[in-house]
Write a protein that holds these residues in place. Structure first.
Motif, short mmCIF file in Angstrom:
data_model
loop_
_atom_site.label_atom_id
_atom_site.label_comp_id
_atom_site.label_asym_id
_atom_site.label_seq_id
_atom_site.Cartn_x
_atom_site.Cartn_y
_atom_site.Cartn_z
N LEU A 173 8.88 -0.48 -15.74
CA LEU A 173 8.63 -0.51 -14.30
C LEU A 173 7.24 -1.10 -14.11
O LEU A 173 6.24 -0.47 -14.47
CB LEU A 173 8.72 0.88 -13.68
CG LEU A 173 8.32 0.99 -12.20
CD1 LEU A 173 9.23 0.12 -11.33
CD2 LEU A 173 8.39 2.43 -11.74
N ARG A 174 7.19 -2.34 -13.62
CA ARG A 174 5.91 -3.01 -13.35
C ARG A 174 5.54 -2.75 -11.90
O ARG A 174 6.29 -3.13 -11.00
CB ARG A 174 6.04 -4.52 -13.57
CG ARG A 174 6.15 -4.94 -15.01
CD ARG A 174 6.33 -6.44 -15.10
NE ARG A 174 5.43 -7.12 -14.18
CZ ARG A 174 4.46 -7.94 -14.54
NH1 ARG A 174 4.28 -8.21 -15.80
NH2 ARG A 174 3.68 -8.51 -13.65
N LEU A 175 4.40 -2.14 -11.71
CA LEU A 175 3.93 -1.81 -10.36
C LEU A 175 2.74 -2.70 -10.02
O LEU A 175 1.63 -2.48 -10.53
CB LEU A 175 3.57 -0.33 -10.28
CG LEU A 175 3.03 0.17 -8.95
CD1 LEU A 175 4.03 -0.09 -7.82
CD2 LEU A 175 2.72 1.66 -9.05
N ASP A 176 2.97 -3.69 -9.19
CA ASP A 176 1.93 -4.64 -8.79
C ASP A 176 1.17 -4.04 -7.61
O ASP A 176 1.71 -3.90 -6.52
CB ASP A 176 2.57 -5.98 -8.41
CG ASP A 176 1.56 -7.03 -8.01
OD1 ASP A 176 0.39 -6.70 -7.74
OD2 ASP A 176 1.95 -8.21 -7.95
N LEU A 177 -0.10 -3.71 -7.85
CA LEU A 177 -0.94 -3.12 -6.80
C LEU A 177 -2.04 -4.09 -6.34
O LEU A 177 -3.03 -3.67 -5.77
CB LEU A 177 -1.57 -1.82 -7.31
CG LEU A 177 -0.59 -0.69 -7.63
CD1 LEU A 177 -1.33 0.55 -8.09
CD2 LEU A 177 0.28 -0.36 -6.42
N SER A 178 -1.83 -5.39 -6.55
CA SER A 178 -2.84 -6.37 -6.17
C SER A 178 -3.03 -6.44 -4.65
O SER A 178 -4.10 -6.81 -4.19
CB SER A 178 -2.48 -7.76 -6.70
OG SER A 178 -1.24 -8.19 -6.19
#
Length: 122
Positions: free
Chosen positions: A48-53
């Motif tokens: 699960l890749r969580l992109d918080l950019s």
């Protein structure tokens, strides 16, 4: 709550071995429900890749949701990885010590996952 929805949205992309969640806006008490719902809606995959950019605020409520999601993904045999957090979010992850528990990757750093058997979805 329309105000919370205006301040935050999430995109979910599902592939064979990875689920990508991209959050944009502020994760606080007003929006944490939508954040949590998106993380819970993610199907079981090894990663699960969580992109918080695109997240400028990560409150204590957001930190709690992140920890709960990490535990849930690990219980299913997967791994949650935070990708490209905003500098403010990076400071929160470091201040809470979460960067020691949840892998944080910046830029194009490769994310490798140890293969594990995924538990059945509940």
């Amino acid at each position: 709550m329309t105000q919370g929805q205006d301040r935050f949205h999430v995109r979910l992309r599902v592939a064979d071995d990875v689920v990508e969640v991209r959050a944009v806006g502020e994760i606080d008490i007003a929006t944490v429900g939508a954040f949590r719902a998106a993380l819970w809606a993610a199907p079981a995959r090894p990663l699960l890749r969580l992109d918080l950019s695109g997240v400028q605020v990560l409150s204590a409520a957001g930190v709690r949701a992140l920890v709960a999601a990490h535990l849930r993904v690990r219980a299913r045999g997967g791994e949650l990885v935070v990708v490209d957090p905003d500098p403010v979010v990076t400071r929160v992850l470091r201040a809470t010590g979460l960067h020691r528990i949840i892998p944080v990757r910046h830029g194009d750093a490769a994310v490798e996952v140890t293969p594990r058997r995924l538990a059945a979805c509940a």
